[in-house]
Every structure is written in structure tokens, then in C-alpha cells.
Write a protein that holds these residues in place. Structure first.
Motif, PDB file in Angstrom:
ATOM      1  N   GLN A  77       0.840  -1.183   0.000  1.00 46.13           N
ATOM      2  CA  GLN A  77       0.000   0.000   0.000  1.00 46.13           C
ATOM      3  C   GLN A  77       0.887   1.250   0.000  1.00 46.13           C
ATOM      4  O   GLN A  77       1.854   1.331   0.759  1.00 46.13           O
ATOM      5  N   PRO A  78       0.591   2.225  -0.852  1.00 49.07           N
ATOM      6  CA  PRO A  78       1.409   3.442  -0.871  1.00 49.07           C
ATOM      7  C   PRO A  78       1.477   4.131   0.483  1.00 49.07           C
ATOM      8  O   PRO A  78       2.511   4.715   0.824  1.00 49.07           O
ATOM      9  N   SER A  79       0.394   4.070   1.245  1.00 51.41           N
ATOM     10  CA  SER A  79       0.399   4.743   2.540  1.00 51.41           C
ATOM     11  C   SER A  79       1.430   4.138   3.486  1.00 51.41           C
ATOM     12  O   SER A  79       2.008   4.834   4.324  1.00 51.41           O
ATOM     13  N   PHE A  80       1.690   2.823   3.371  1.00 52.07           N
ATOM     14  CA  PHE A  80       2.680   2.188   4.231  1.00 52.07           C
ATOM     15  C   PHE A  80       4.083   2.695   3.894  1.00 52.07           C
ATOM     16  O   PHE A  80       4.897   2.959   4.778  1.00 52.07           O
ATOM     17  N   VAL A  81       4.382   2.799   2.592  1.00 47.26           N
ATOM     18  CA  VAL A  81       5.693   3.320   2.180  1.00 47.26           C
ATOM     19  C   VAL A  81       5.829   4.781   2.582  1.00 47.26           C
ATOM     20  O   VAL A  81       6.887   5.219   3.052  1.00 47.26           O
ATOM     21  N   LEU A  82       4.760   5.546   2.421  1.00 49.48           N
ATOM     22  CA  LEU A  82       4.785   6.946   2.838  1.00 49.48           C
ATOM     23  C   LEU A  82       4.977   7.080   4.343  1.00 49.48           C
ATOM     24  O   LEU A  82       5.625   8.023   4.814  1.00 49.48           O
ATOM     25  N   ALA A  83       4.417   6.152   5.105  1.00 51.81           N
ATOM     26  CA  ALA A  83       4.569   6.199   6.561  1.00 51.81           C
ATOM     27  C   ALA A  83       6.034   6.076   6.958  1.00 51.81           C
ATOM     28  O   ALA A  83       6.518   6.787   7.858  1.00 51.81           O
ATOM     29  N   ASN A  84       6.758   5.194   6.295  1.00 52.28           N
ATOM     30  CA  ASN A  84       8.181   5.055   6.596  1.00 52.28           C
ATOM     31  C   ASN A  84       8.968   6.309   6.200  1.00 52.28           C
ATOM     32  O   ASN A  84       9.905   6.711   6.895  1.00 52.28           O
ATOM     33  N   GLY A  85       8.574   6.926   5.095  1.00 55.88           N
ATOM     34  CA  GLY A  85       9.234   8.168   4.709  1.00 55.88           C
ATOM     35  C   GLY A  85       8.968   9.287   5.693  1.00 55.88           C
ATOM     36  O   GLY A  85       9.875  10.048   6.051  1.00 55.88           O
ATOM     37  N   ALA A  86       7.720   9.400   6.151  1.00 52.95           N
ATOM     38  CA  ALA A  86       7.391  10.416   7.151  1.00 52.95           C
ATOM     39  C   ALA A  86       8.138  10.163   8.449  1.00 52.95           C
ATOM     40  O   ALA A  86       8.604  11.095   9.114  1.00 52.95           O
TER      41      ALA A  86
END
Length: 423
Positions: free
Chosen positions: A225-234
Motif C-alpha cells: 500500500q502506498p500509505s505504508f511506504v509513505l509512513a516510513n518516509g514520514a
């Protein structure tokens, strides 16, 4: 805090303290004399000059575009070259006369004309169709102008071109990480650190977001899920910002505090996206597996470690809670597949606790942007849980009621603990 706003608040405080007898008039005078002079701001004349310069530049470009096919190739190139020379010359004159904003504008215009020159040469001589390579060359030229002139506008042009470049490279090769952008971004971050500029720090913080977004949307990995990858970036952005700000250096503190602000807001947005895109309102992936790429997981872990390391250096309880907020948002990702057969109550609870920790962290450390980010995250998560598509609305209302009672109990316990900690 901007210098002018800080000076106005300090002046009001000095007047009040002097009237209340807290400080002597001589002490107030000494404080005022110890302050360095304020840098010149943008007045009406400067604003008018900037608007006029932009209008003249637009008129010049429109005239050239209207007669583009009638102008010989060499003359086209000479016009653009003359534009860069004139912009550089005016910028040098403005800098010599102390008009730094106009000098910055000229350097920015020169960087933009340089990009137009690259496009012109490629179009005239039918060079390869590597548009992304042209954007990289434009970015390098703009960075060179920023390095030589100290122009924040040229830095913005370079970062914008670099963001377009990396987005195109990610689109062309979705299965591979485009790490070359990280090198370019680190160069920009080094410039922001060397300049000790809050504007440059904001530009650098904004520039990292398109890379993470493009990578999360295009990375071809089943079930991610893109949100999971974005969570790690945040998490990495937030934790790195806190760690950099903990370094005993004004330059590091300014850069790190700005990065931490964008990391906090990114974390709040990601918490909302995890509810809306993973399970309920929108689906951006059809796979059932929620395995994340190892590199993304490592980025999230590093973000938590950096936040904890910053808390160990600064001895701030708020930064410990910030690390907890990061960890809880990351924890929600692996919880979702475990709740595939029913409601992901534990994931919802983790996200709500994360946003509450973010708010309390900002209150304890007196960081207003972190407080605002936490409140926005709480509002977004509650709205997403309430209006989710699947599941019983009655159960969701019961969950929110229980969560509210727990939050009130937590606030009561914290309110009683803080005075004892203060003593």
C-alpha cells in the motif's frame, strides 16, 4: 520564529517588564543594544520592482515565442544567452547596492532562462528524447547558480527540476529505487545548512516529498500500500529532523526544526491515508499481502531510533512521545492484514494513540506546528473511521466512545503527573 516577529514580541515584553519593575530601564536599553540589526525586508518599492521585472520578462518571452519560427537558430540561442547575461549582470548590480531580494530574483530568472536554453538546443539540433536528462542538466545549472550567488530562488528552480527528473525516472523504472535523487537532495540540504536559511530549509523539506510520493505510487511490489511506504518516509523525515535539531549548532537546529515540522505533518497525513486507502474508502492496491519493502521498513526503524536518540540528547519528554507517535503509525501497517477478516480495531487504536502522542509531544516541547499536525491527524483519523465503508456504524461509534473515555483518563492522569514532575 521570524526575526521581525520575535523583535516585536521582545519589544512589547521589555516595555511591560520595565513598567512592572521587573527590569531596570538601563537593562532594557542594554538588551536592545545587544541585538543585531534586522535584515532589510521587502517594502512596497521592492514589491513593485519585482512585479515589474516579472512583467517585462513575460513580455520578452511572449514576443520571442510569437516570432519563434521567424528567428534564425543562432539568433534564438543568442537571445537566450543575452537574457542570462543581462539577468546575471543586473543581479550583480543589485547585490552590490544591497538590494538582495532583487538580486535573488535576477538569479532565479537566469536559472529559468538556462532551462529554456537547454530545451531550445535540444529542439533545434534534434538531440535525444531524454527529457529527464535535460531536467537533470537544468537542475545542475540552477544549483551552480545558487551556489555561486546564494540565491534561494535559484535553489527552488534547481529542486523543482530535480523533482521532475526523479519522478520521470521512477515512472520509467518502477521496480528500482532512484537513489540518485537522494544525492542531489543532500547537496541542497548542505546548501541550506551552510546558508543558515529558513527559506532554504523549507525548500529542501518540500523537495523530498515528491520523491517519496512517486516511489510509493510506482514501486511494483505485490500488495504494498502506498500509505505504508509513505509512513516510513514520514518517520524518517520526522526522526531525522529531530536528531538534526538536537545538534548543538544554530544552523543544525534551524534546518532540523523545519524538517521535523514537515515530518510531523506528513505523519498526520499518512495516518489519515492508512485508514482511507488501505481498508475502507479507496483502494490503491488489489493484493491481499501487506508485506513492505525491506528498505522502507529500515527507513521507518531509523526514524524511530533517531527520534529516541534526539530525546536522549535533549532530555525532552515530548520527543519520546514523538518517537512513540512514529512507532505507532508504523505499527498500524502490519496490524491490518491480521484484521483482514474483520474490523482493524487495533490499527485504528494505534493511529489514534499516535496522533494523541503527537499533540502531547508538541504541548510538552512547546512546538506549535507539532500540536497542529496532531490535531489535524486526530480529526482526519476520526473522520475516516466514522465514514468508512465496511463494518457496522454502531460498532464504530462504540469504539470511538471507548477511545474518548481512554483519552480523557489519559489527560487526567497526565494533568496530575505534570505538577509533580515540575516540582
Amino acid at each position: 520564529m521570524f526575526d521581525k516577529t520575535y523583535r516585536q514580541r521582545l519589544e512589547a515584553d521589555l516595555v511591560q517588564w520595565e513598567a512592572d519593575g521587573v527590569i531596570a530601564p538601563a537593562a532594557a536599553v542594554s538588551i536592545r543594544n545587544a541585538l543585531p540589526p534586522l535584515s532589510p525586508g521587502i517594502n512596497i518599492a521592492v514589491v513593485g520592482a519585482i512585479v515589474g521585472g516579472l512583467l517585462i520578462s513575460a513580455a520578452f518571452l511572449a514576443f520571442v515565442a510569437a516570432h519563434w519560427t521567424e528567428i534564425a537558430r543562432l539568433l534564438r540561442f543568442a537571445i537566450l544567452l543575452a537574457g542570462m547575461v543581462v539577468a546575471g549582470g543586473l543581479g550583480a548590480w543589485f547585490a552590490a547596492t544591497g538590494r538582495i531580494f532583487l538580486a535573488d530574483l535576477c538569479a532565479s530568472i537566469g536559472a529559468i532562462i538556462f532551462g529554456a536554453g537547454i530545451a531550445l538546443v535540444g529542439q533545434m539540433y534534434h538531440l535525444g528524447d531524454d527529457f529527464a536528462g535535460g531536467m537533470l542538466l537544468w537542475s545542475i545549472g540552477a544549483f551552480a547558480a545558487a551556489l555561486l550567488t546564494g540565491s534561494r530562488g535559484a535553489l527552488a528552480v534547481g529542486l523543482a527540476a530535480a523533482c521532475i527528473w526523479t519522478s520521470m525516472r521512477v515512472y520509467d523504472a518502477p521496480d528500482a529505487l532512484h537513489l540518485q535523487f537522494v544525492v542531489v537532495w543532500l547537496i541542497a540540504a548542505a546548501l541550506a545548512f551552510a546558508w543558515n536559511s529558513r527559506v532554504a530549509a523549507h525548500l529542501v523539506a518540500v523537495a523530498v516529498l515528491p520523491w517519496w510520493i512517486a516511489t510509493s505510487l510506482r514501486f511494483d511490489f505485490d500488495g504494498v500500500q502506498p500509505s505504508f511506504v509513505l509512513a516510513n518516509g514520514a518517520a524518517l523525515l520526522f526522526g531525522a529532523g529531530l536528531a538534526i535539531a538536537a545538534v548543538p549548532s544554530p544552523r543544525a537546529h534551524r534546518l532540523g526544526s523545519v524538517l521535523a515540522i514537515y515530518g510531523a505533518f506528513s505523519l498526520a497525513v499518512v495516518a489519515f491515508l492508512e485508514v482511507t486507502t488501505v481498508d475502507d474508502l479507496f483502494r490503491l492496491r488489489t493484493g491481499t499481502t501487506a508485506t513492505q519493502p525491506l528498505w522502507a521498513i529500515l527507513c521507518g526503524v531509523v526514524g524511530v531510533v533517531l527520534a529516541l536518540a534526539s530525546a536522549g540528547v535533549t532530555k525532552r519528554v515530548g520527543e519520546i512521545l514523538a518517537a512513540c507517535a512514529i512507532g505507532l503509525v508504523l505499527l498500524a501497517a502490519p496490524i491490518w492484514p491480521a484484521s483482514a477478516a474483520g474490523e482493524p480495531w487495533f490499527a485504528y487504536a494505534a493511529l489514534l494513540c499516535a496522533m494523541l502522542c503527537l499533540v502531547v509531544s508538541g504541548v510538552l516541547d512547546d512546538v506549535r506546528p507539532r500540536i497542529v499536525a496532531g490535531w489535524l491527524g486526530i480529526a482526519g483519523v476520526i473522520a475516516a473511521i466514522t465514514w468508512a465503508v465496511k463494518g457496522s456504524l454502531l460498532r464504530r461509534s462504540a469504539f470511538l466512545a471507548v477511545a474518548g473515555v481512554i483519552a480523557v483518563a489519559f489527560a487526567t492522569a497526565l494533568n496530575r503527573a505534570l505538577p509533580r514532575a515540575g516540582r
